[in-house]
Design an enzyme around this catalytic site. Structure first.
Site, PDB file in Angstrom:
ATOM      1  N   GLU A 257      87.913  20.629   1.054  1.00 51.14           N
ATOM      2  CA  GLU A 257      88.267  21.849   0.318  1.00 51.14           C
ATOM      3  C   GLU A 257      89.713  21.777  -0.184  1.00 51.14           C
ATOM      4  O   GLU A 257      90.016  22.145  -1.318  1.00 51.14           O
ATOM      5  CB  GLU A 257      88.076  23.040   1.270  1.00 51.14           C
ATOM      6  CG  GLU A 257      88.451  24.368   0.689  1.00 51.14           C
ATOM      7  CD  GLU A 257      88.095  25.543   1.625  1.00 51.14           C
ATOM      8  OE1 GLU A 257      87.271  25.381   2.537  1.00 51.14           O
ATOM      9  OE2 GLU A 257      88.662  26.627   1.417  1.00 51.14           O
ATOM     10  N   ARG A 258      90.580  21.256   0.658  1.00 53.11           N
ATOM     11  CA  ARG A 258      92.009  21.196   0.291  1.00 53.11           C
ATOM     12  C   ARG A 258      92.274  20.163  -0.796  1.00 53.11           C
ATOM     13  O   ARG A 258      93.072  20.401  -1.708  1.00 53.11           O
ATOM     14  CB  ARG A 258      92.851  20.901   1.538  1.00 53.11           C
ATOM     15  CG  ARG A 258      92.951  22.112   2.426  1.00 53.11           C
ATOM     16  CD  ARG A 258      93.598  21.863   3.764  1.00 53.11           C
ATOM     17  NE  ARG A 258      93.504  23.104   4.552  1.00 53.11           N
ATOM     18  CZ  ARG A 258      93.651  23.196   5.859  1.00 53.11           C
ATOM     19  NH1 ARG A 258      93.908  22.108   6.571  1.00 53.11           N
ATOM     20  NH2 ARG A 258      93.543  24.355   6.468  1.00 53.11           N
TER      21      ARG A 258
END
Ligand SMILES: Cc1cc2nc3c(=O)[nH]c(=O)nc-3n(C[C@H](O)[C@H](O)[C@H](O)COP(=O)(O)OP(=O)(O)OC[C@H]3O[C@@H](n4cnc5c(N)ncnc54)[C@H](O)[C@@H]3O)c2cc1C
Length: 394
Positions: A257-258
């Site tokens: 996600e990051r």
């Protein structure tokens, strides 16, 4: 070089980065065409209405929701760079909320199902999600716990061969439209990190309540929900991954996600930079284009250098990830730096636009509002700094 030709800088050359192949560039072009033709024209409207569900259906038909997902479940089986290309090209919709809603589907909710789910769970949820027929959300954050994931209170208690879930989740992207949610719960409140378990909960299960549509600073095209779970009964087969391993599963999910978030932030920064560069070449003051004032020229130089640095961090980290490493420190650095520079760039672009930057019709203030989320979502700047600092044994 044989002759002593004078080398001239070629500022217009666009040699692609070595991680990308011809296939990636073809994919980039086809996503760009779709985004500019079918999504971008609706950006203003979707600020008011949030983007419609047909975006998922259409992107599923085009194969864009499963670029790096296994063919076994309807995906394209591409490498990690294909999802990077998608994240970058979505910036051309000029609609941050839309890019976020899609990224929640492809890079936040789907990966844990594919990584930890049973074949049945993958067939039931990952396949339709890839096809654009099911919409997914991920529920980590609660009214009383965001950064402190281990501090969540949502409880899942075993009752015979079922679990009963009670609690609430907030700021949940796609929360109003989702068909299923990857839900982070506590199965053993005394076990700390070892007491957390993921569930895959259909949103039409009795007791799941979509309480409130939350209003926010930016990302208006996305729907953001406050959700309540009241005596929600799910079978044991709804457990996603291993009982008590949810913290580790979700920590893994957050890395993807990051990195995708970082790629999106860089692309968003590049997009607002390009629009502003155009403006600075056209807008006249004191008899010249404002871009020709040295102070403005230097602003562009600073911004371009930051964007390029962030982009190189994202690409190098993606390359390591694609080649089998799990570079948590570098992912965290890329997320931190990209988020920060994206907000700095958008802010500077407002300044360069002058009053126009403050006006809605130019869309620059929207970029600023949308990009601002990057310093909070998927882990705040402060948490990123802490992860990096701790990685040195401090
Ligand atoms: C538009 C939007 C969409 C979102 N979508 C989702 C979603 O789909 N699913 C989901 O689960 N969540 C989602 N989130 C939630 C997001 O991930 C959290 O807001 C974020 O992780 C921060 O948590 P918090 O808001 O509870 O802040 P808090 O954890 O309360 O933090 C408040 C402040 O304290 C600081 N802080 C906290 N702990 C520390 C520490 N140890 N050291 C130093 N400083 C600290 C933080 O950096 C921050 O500045 C979304 C948020 C927004 C705004």
């Amino acid at each position: 070089m044989a002759t002593a030709d004078v080398l001239k800088p070629d500022f217009a050359s666009h040699r692609r980065h070595f991680i990308f192949t011809d296939e990636h560039e073809q994919l980039r072009e086809s996503i760009r065409r779709f985004v500019v033709k079918e999504l971008q024209p609706h950006a203003e409207e979707w600020e008011e209405t949030t983007f419609p569900d047909w975006v998922f259906t259409r992107m599923g038909e085009l194969g864009f929701l499963g670029l790096d997902k296994p063919e076994e479940y309807g995906g394209q089986g591409g490498d990690y760079y294909t999802s990077l290309v998608l994240a970058e090209e979505m910036a051309h919709a000029h609609c941050g909320g839309l890019a976020m809603g899609v990224a929640v589907q492809t890079d936040m909710a789907m990966p844990p199902i594919l990584a930890f789910g049973t074949d049945e769970q993958k067939q039931q949820w990952a396949r339709p999600a890839i096809e654009g027929k099911a919409i997914l959300a991920i529920g980590i954050t609660e009214p009383d716990a965001g950064s402190d994931v281990a501090g969540i209170k949502t409880r899942a208690i075993k009752d015979g061969d079922e679990y009963v879930i009670n609690g609430s989740k907030t700021y949940i992207t796609n929360g109003h439209r989702a068909h299923a949610i990857v839900l982070v719960t506590k199965t053993d409140p005394d076990a700390g990190h070892g007491g957390i378990t993921l569930f895959l909960v259909p949103m039409d299960t009795p007791g799941v309540i979509r309480e409130k549509r939350l209003k926010k600073l930016g990302m208006h095209a996305s729907d953001t929900a406050l959700l309540a779970f009241q005596d929600v009964r799910v079978p044991e087969s709804a457990v996603l991954g291993q009982i008590g391993k949810g913290f580790y599963h979700i920590s893994w999910e957050l890395q993807g996600e990051r990195l995708i978030g970082a790629a999106g932030a860089v692309a968003g920064a590049q997009h607002v930079f390009d629009r502003t560069l155009q403006y600075a070449k056209e807008r006249q003051a004191f008899g010249r284009a404002i871009g020709h004032f040295q102070v403005i020229r230097h602003k562009f130089a600073e911004m371009a250098t930051k964007i390029e640095t962030a982009r190189q961090m994202v690409y190098t980290t993606a390359w390591r990830f694609q080649n089998g490493e799990y570079p948590v420190r570098e992912i965290t650095m890329a997320k931190l730096y990209s988020a920060r520079i994206a907000v700095e760039v958008a802010d500077e672009c407002i300044q360069i636009h002058g009053g126009a930057g403050y006006m809605q019709e130019y869309g620059i203030e929207r970029s600023w509002r949308d990009l601002r989320l990057n310093r909070i979502g998927a882990g705040t700047d402060e948490i990123m700094l802490d992860v990096i600092g701790r990685s040195y044994g401090l």
